[in-house]
Design a protein around this motif. Sequence first.
Motif, PDB file in Angstrom:
ATOM      1  N   GLY A   1      14.407   1.839   1.641  1.00 58.70           N
ATOM      2  CA  GLY A   1      15.059   0.598   1.223  1.00 58.70           C
ATOM      3  C   GLY A   1      15.631   0.608  -0.181  1.00 58.70           C
ATOM      4  O   GLY A   1      16.532  -0.181  -0.494  1.00 58.70           O
ATOM      5  N   GLY A   2      15.145   1.483  -1.048  1.00 60.32           N
ATOM      6  CA  GLY A   2      15.644   1.524  -2.414  1.00 60.32           C
ATOM      7  C   GLY A   2      16.728   2.548  -2.666  1.00 60.32           C
ATOM      8  O   GLY A   2      17.250   2.653  -3.793  1.00 60.32           O
TER       9      GLY A   2
ATOM     10  N   LEU B   1      13.437   9.070 -18.137  1.00 60.41           N
ATOM     11  CA  LEU B   1      13.791  10.098 -17.175  1.00 60.41           C
ATOM     12  C   LEU B   1      15.114   9.773 -16.495  1.00 60.41           C
ATOM     13  O   LEU B   1      15.453   8.599 -16.284  1.00 60.41           O
ATOM     14  N   THR B   2      15.847  10.817 -16.132  1.00 58.44           N
ATOM     15  CA  THR B   2      17.054  10.694 -15.324  1.00 58.44           C
ATOM     16  C   THR B   2      16.736  11.109 -13.895  1.00 58.44           C
ATOM     17  O   THR B   2      16.097  12.140 -13.677  1.00 58.44           O
ATOM     18  N   LEU B   3      17.206  10.337 -12.941  1.00 58.44           N
ATOM     19  CA  LEU B   3      16.940  10.643 -11.538  1.00 58.44           C
ATOM     20  C   LEU B   3      17.904  11.723 -11.053  1.00 58.44           C
ATOM     21  O   LEU B   3      19.120  11.527 -11.048  1.00 58.44           O
ATOM     22  N   ASP B   4      17.358  12.841 -10.634  1.00 56.73           N
ATOM     23  CA  ASP B   4      18.163  13.961 -10.147  1.00 56.73           C
ATOM     24  C   ASP B   4      18.217  14.034  -8.628  1.00 56.73           C
ATOM     25  O   ASP B   4      19.201  14.533  -8.067  1.00 56.73           O
ATOM     26  N   ALA B   5      17.135  13.585  -7.947  1.00 56.64           N
ATOM     27  CA  ALA B   5      17.093  13.779  -6.500  1.00 56.64           C
ATOM     28  C   ALA B   5      16.218  12.722  -5.838  1.00 56.64           C
ATOM     29  O   ALA B   5      15.272  12.204  -6.446  1.00 56.64           O
ATOM     30  N   ILE B   6      16.555  12.430  -4.591  1.00 55.68           N
ATOM     31  CA  ILE B   6      15.778  11.528  -3.743  1.00 55.68           C
ATOM     32  C   ILE B   6      15.474  12.285  -2.455  1.00 55.68           C
ATOM     33  O   ILE B   6      16.391  12.790  -1.791  1.00 55.68           O
ATOM     34  N   LEU B   7      14.205  12.353  -2.095  1.00 54.37           N
ATOM     35  CA  LEU B   7      13.777  13.032  -0.882  1.00 54.37           C
ATOM     36  C   LEU B   7      13.251  11.996   0.106  1.00 54.37           C
ATOM     37  O   LEU B   7      12.395  11.180  -0.258  1.00 54.37           O
TER      38      LEU B   7
ATOM     39  N   ASP C   1       0.805  -1.228   0.000  1.00 55.99           N
ATOM     40  CA  ASP C   1       0.000   0.000   0.000  1.00 55.99           C
ATOM     41  C   ASP C   1       0.837   1.276   0.000  1.00 55.99           C
ATOM     42  O   ASP C   1       0.327   2.343   0.270  1.00 55.99           O
ATOM     43  N   ASN C   2       2.141   1.170  -0.260  1.00 56.75           N
ATOM     44  CA  ASN C   2       2.980   2.372  -0.323  1.00 56.75           C
ATOM     45  C   ASN C   2       2.822   3.075  -1.660  1.00 56.75           C
ATOM     46  O   ASN C   2       2.588   2.439  -2.694  1.00 56.75           O
ATOM     47  N   TYR C   3       3.026   4.397  -1.617  1.00 58.86           N
ATOM     48  CA  TYR C   3       3.212   5.180  -2.826  1.00 58.86           C
ATOM     49  C   TYR C   3       4.576   5.863  -2.750  1.00 58.86           C
ATOM     50  O   TYR C   3       4.895   6.533  -1.766  1.00 58.86           O
ATOM     51  N   ILE C   4       5.374   5.666  -3.790  1.00 60.84           N
ATOM     52  CA  ILE C   4       6.597   6.431  -3.991  1.00 60.84           C
ATOM     53  C   ILE C   4       6.226   7.545  -4.974  1.00 60.84           C
ATOM     54  O   ILE C   4       5.771   7.265  -6.086  1.00 60.84           O
ATOM     55  N   TRP C   5       6.390   8.791  -4.571  1.00 61.73           N
ATOM     56  CA  TRP C   5       5.968   9.884  -5.449  1.00 61.73           C
ATOM     57  C   TRP C   5       7.068  10.238  -6.440  1.00 61.73           C
ATOM     58  O   TRP C   5       8.211  10.496  -6.056  1.00 61.73           O
TER      59      TRP C   5
ATOM     60  N   PRO D   1      11.582   6.328  -1.630  1.00 65.03           N
ATOM     61  CA  PRO D   1      11.646   5.105  -2.434  1.00 65.03           C
ATOM     62  C   PRO D   1      12.026   3.887  -1.585  1.00 65.03           C
ATOM     63  O   PRO D   1      13.201   3.558  -1.438  1.00 65.03           O
ATOM     64  N   GLY D   2      11.031   3.212  -1.053  1.00 60.19           N
ATOM     65  CA  GLY D   2      11.291   2.016  -0.264  1.00 60.19           C
ATOM     66  C   GLY D   2      11.786   0.850  -1.088  1.00 60.19           C
ATOM     67  O   GLY D   2      12.407  -0.070  -0.565  1.00 60.19           O
TER      68      GLY D   2
END
Length: 256
Positions: A60-61, A44-50, A12-16, A29-30
């Motif tokens: 976890g991810g 897409l290229t990943l620029d940031a993780i919050l 039931d998680n959402y990663i936005w 990002p679990g």
Amino acid sequence: MPNISPIPAFNDNYIWLISNGNSAAVVDPGDAAPVARALAERSLTLDAILITHHHRDHTGGVKALLARWPEARLYAPAAEPMPAASGTALQEGDRLTLPSLGLELEVMAVPGHTLGHIAYHGQGLLFCGDTLFSGGCGRLFEGTPQQMHLSLSRLAALPEDTKVYCTHEYTQANLAFCHAVEPNNPELKKYLQNVAKLRQQGLPTLPSSIGLENAVNVFLRAHVPGVRAAAQHHAMAELNGDAEVFAALRRWKDDF
């Protein structure tokens, strides 16, 4: 404004996923695998993780994503363990700017669920992790009822059109509890019907809004006489002040 969409994870998680053109950021990002798939599908290229707090289903991810996109910047609470070897530690009042996404966010300390929990808000958006849910709030694993009540009160005071991006699809179950507390709330009845339709179609109930949560979420409504009366009746005790009402509601929900 960037595009914001949920990446389902676990039960039931959402990663936005926040994206704009070729760039993206993700919130909590679990699990790395669904994020990597979503980024690949959208080129897409990943620029940031919050990160909002340290629980594994939110962090976890991180290491796998940073291994795949080493240039991505990691932002996480200063008062909790950093989920990777390097990152920017954030605390109350800090600001972060994501130029590729045209986004500037301010950090709020919102302890309760965990002691170092933070939320990110700005430009009409709120990423609040497990502090505020639609129709609910997080369990008190580390903080006190007084801390969580204050944290929720601060979120409730944000502009009513602020979109609420929390990280679990708990809405239907939360609203069942709200209805038990406040069965004659017309806004709640209407929202229950709308949520039921969305879930029947397998659609997310999020984002919510601060205005909607103030109207239906009993954890933001401890000051309402009917909510106080219901909490006192269930607790079989006089409750002095809104924080005590909140604490009684949280205990009630824990066993609901």
